[in-house]
Design an enzyme around this catalytic site. Sequence first.
Site, PDB file in Angstrom:
ATOM      1  N   ASP A   9       0.870  -1.174   0.000  1.00 22.30           N
ATOM      2  CA  ASP A   9       0.000   0.000   0.000  1.00 22.30           C
ATOM      3  C   ASP A   9       0.914   1.233   0.000  1.00 22.30           C
ATOM      4  OD1 ASP A   9      -1.596   2.151   0.723  1.00 22.30           O
ATOM      5  OD2 ASP A   9      -2.622   1.083   2.328  1.00 22.30           O
ATOM      6  N   ASN A  23      -6.994  12.869 -10.474  1.00 21.76           N
ATOM      7  CA  ASN A  23      -7.683  13.285 -11.700  1.00 21.76           C
ATOM      8  C   ASN A  23      -7.526  14.794 -11.848  1.00 21.76           C
ATOM      9  OD1 ASN A  23      -9.743  14.618 -10.346  1.00 21.76           O
ATOM     10  ND2 ASN A  23     -11.099  12.852 -10.376  1.00 21.76           N
ATOM     11  N   VAL A  32      -6.255   4.702  -5.746  1.00 17.64           N
ATOM     12  CA  VAL A  32      -5.118   5.107  -4.918  1.00 17.64           C
ATOM     13  C   VAL A  32      -5.320   6.530  -4.377  1.00 17.64           C
ATOM     14  CG1 VAL A  32      -3.629   5.948  -6.810  1.00 17.64           C
ATOM     15  CG2 VAL A  32      -2.604   4.959  -4.760  1.00 17.64           C
ATOM     16  N   ASP A  33      -5.986   7.366  -5.136  1.00 16.19           N
ATOM     17  CA  ASP A  33      -6.255   8.739  -4.691  1.00 16.19           C
ATOM     18  C   ASP A  33      -7.090   8.724  -3.394  1.00 16.19           C
ATOM     19  OD1 ASP A  33      -6.505  11.793  -5.949  1.00 16.19           O
ATOM     20  OD2 ASP A  33      -8.205  11.213  -4.714  1.00 16.19           O
ATOM     21  N   SER A 123      -2.630   5.032 -14.065  1.00 11.61           N
ATOM     22  CA  SER A 123      -3.604   4.774 -15.153  1.00 11.61           C
ATOM     23  C   SER A 123      -4.053   3.321 -15.293  1.00 11.61           C
ATOM     24  CB  SER A 123      -3.087   5.265 -16.531  1.00 11.61           C
ATOM     25  OG  SER A 123      -3.214   6.664 -16.639  1.00 11.61           O
ATOM     26  N   THR A 124      -3.502   2.407 -14.507  1.00 12.85           N
ATOM     27  CA  THR A 124      -3.856   0.984 -14.724  1.00 12.85           C
ATOM     28  C   THR A 124      -5.071   0.529 -13.915  1.00 12.85           C
ATOM     29  OG1 THR A 124      -2.411   0.061 -13.009  1.00 12.85           O
ATOM     30  CG2 THR A 124      -1.440   0.404 -15.189  1.00 12.85           C
ATOM     31  N   GLY A 125      -5.708   1.463 -13.193  1.00 16.00           N
ATOM     32  CA  GLY A 125      -6.917   1.117 -12.450  1.00 16.00           C
ATOM     33  C   GLY A 125      -8.143   1.560 -13.232  1.00 16.00           C
ATOM     34  N   VAL A 126      -8.853   2.515 -12.669  1.00 13.52           N
ATOM     35  CA  VAL A 126     -10.087   3.026 -13.276  1.00 13.52           C
ATOM     36  C   VAL A 126      -9.833   3.523 -14.713  1.00 13.52           C
ATOM     37  CG1 VAL A 126     -11.877   4.810 -13.029  1.00 13.52           C
ATOM     38  CG2 VAL A 126     -10.947   3.700 -10.996  1.00 13.52           C
ATOM     39  N   TYR A 127      -8.659   4.062 -14.999  1.00 11.95           N
ATOM     40  CA  TYR A 127      -8.384   4.639 -16.320  1.00 11.95           C
ATOM     41  C   TYR A 127      -8.078   3.601 -17.395  1.00 11.95           C
ATOM     42  CZ  TYR A 127      -8.568   9.486 -14.623  1.00 11.95           C
ATOM     43  OH  TYR A 127      -8.976  10.700 -14.116  1.00 11.95           O
TER      44      TYR A 127
HETATM   45  P1  ADP Z   1      -6.097   5.530 -12.428  1.00 10.19           P
HETATM   46  O1  ADP Z   1      -7.363   6.341 -12.426  1.00 10.19           O
HETATM   47  O2  ADP Z   1      -4.863   6.343 -12.777  1.00 10.19           O
HETATM   48  O3  ADP Z   1      -6.223   4.263 -13.198  1.00 10.19           O
HETATM   49  P2  ADP Z   1      -6.389   4.119  -9.891  1.00 10.19           P
HETATM   50  O4  ADP Z   1      -6.232   4.692  -8.527  1.00 10.19           O
HETATM   51  O5  ADP Z   1      -7.731   3.584 -10.271  1.00 10.19           O
HETATM   52  O6  ADP Z   1      -5.868   5.243 -10.882  1.00 10.19           O
HETATM   53  O7  ADP Z   1      -5.337   2.966 -10.090  1.00 10.19           O
HETATM   54  C1  ADP Z   1      -3.955   3.161 -10.266  1.00 10.19           C
HETATM   55  C2  ADP Z   1      -3.215   1.988  -9.657  1.00 10.19           C
HETATM   56  O8  ADP Z   1      -3.123   2.164  -8.242  1.00 10.19           O
HETATM   57  C3  ADP Z   1      -3.920   0.632  -9.866  1.00 10.19           C
HETATM   58  O9  ADP Z   1      -2.938  -0.308 -10.296  1.00 10.19           O
HETATM   59  C4  ADP Z   1      -4.449   0.294  -8.483  1.00 10.19           C
HETATM   60  O10 ADP Z   1      -4.484  -1.096  -8.259  1.00 10.19           O
HETATM   61  C5  ADP Z   1      -3.400   0.940  -7.600  1.00 10.19           C
HETATM   62  N1  ADP Z   1      -3.763   1.199  -6.196  1.00 10.19           N
HETATM   63  C6  ADP Z   1      -4.991   1.352  -5.649  1.00 10.19           C
HETATM   64  N2  ADP Z   1      -4.877   1.593  -4.315  1.00 10.19           N
HETATM   65  C7  ADP Z   1      -3.541   1.586  -4.024  1.00 10.19           C
HETATM   66  C8  ADP Z   1      -2.776   1.740  -2.829  1.00 10.19           C
HETATM   67  N3  ADP Z   1      -3.341   1.979  -1.651  1.00 10.19           N
HETATM   68  N4  ADP Z   1      -1.410   1.666  -2.919  1.00 10.19           N
HETATM   69  C9  ADP Z   1      -0.810   1.439  -4.123  1.00 10.19           C
HETATM   70  N5  ADP Z   1      -1.479   1.282  -5.281  1.00 10.19           N
HETATM   71  C10 ADP Z   1      -2.827   1.344  -5.232  1.00 10.19           C
END
Ligand code: ADP
Length: 175
Positions: A9, A23, A32-33, A123-127
């Site tokens: 984390d 964003n 992560v935000d 960018s590898t999550g929601v984006y």
């Molecule tokens: P984006 O909108 O840029 O895709 P996200 O927050 O949805 O951003 O995801 C970006 C990455 O951060 C993803 O790989 C997600 O799994 C990861 N992530 C989410 N929470 C955490 C955390 N607490 N620590 C590290 N990485 C995280």
Amino acid sequence: MHLQLLLADITTQPVDAIVNAANSSLMGGGGVDDAIHAAAGSELLDECIKIAQSRRPGEPCPTGDAVITGAGKLPAKYVIHTVGPVWRGGTKGEAELLASCYRKSLLLAQENGIESIAFPNISTGVYGYPKEKAADVAVNTVRETLKETPGIKKIVFVCFDKENYSLYQSRIEKP
Ligand code: ADP
């Protein structure tokens, strides 16, 4: 320089700066935000609001750009907020914009005397950016930009899922 890799984390990382995949409103965006704001406390959001008010209305931090704040209650000293591209099939400049996130974050870190920095998989999550392609951009851009940022002594790629971890592992082990 040795690039470090962790499955962890990012909010727990005792580095000078952690990078947030924000964003462009700087007002929160899940993933992560959310985790960073939850752990840092309201001070961080207050700083983001101030920056947003002093910048462009509607788009305080354009895609590919980065801004820096303090880190509230986090163990880190700073948070660098960068805005990754939404994946739209790869023909809308996504790779250049994602590279810009890593590059501008490192340049901003260097300007602020930061020696250690942790990156999430921007960018590898929601984006929806394909993880393999994003890992290529991340590792290549960081390696290239480090030539211009002699003050930065430690980079940690903090993955939150095993798939990203193993994608980074194979790229980091290759010199
Ligand atoms: P984006 O909108 O840029 O895709 P996200 O927050 O949805 O951003 O995801 C970006 C990455 O951060 C993803 O790989 C997600 O799994 C990861 N992530 C989410 N929470 C955490 C955390 N607490 N620590 C590290 N990485 C995280």
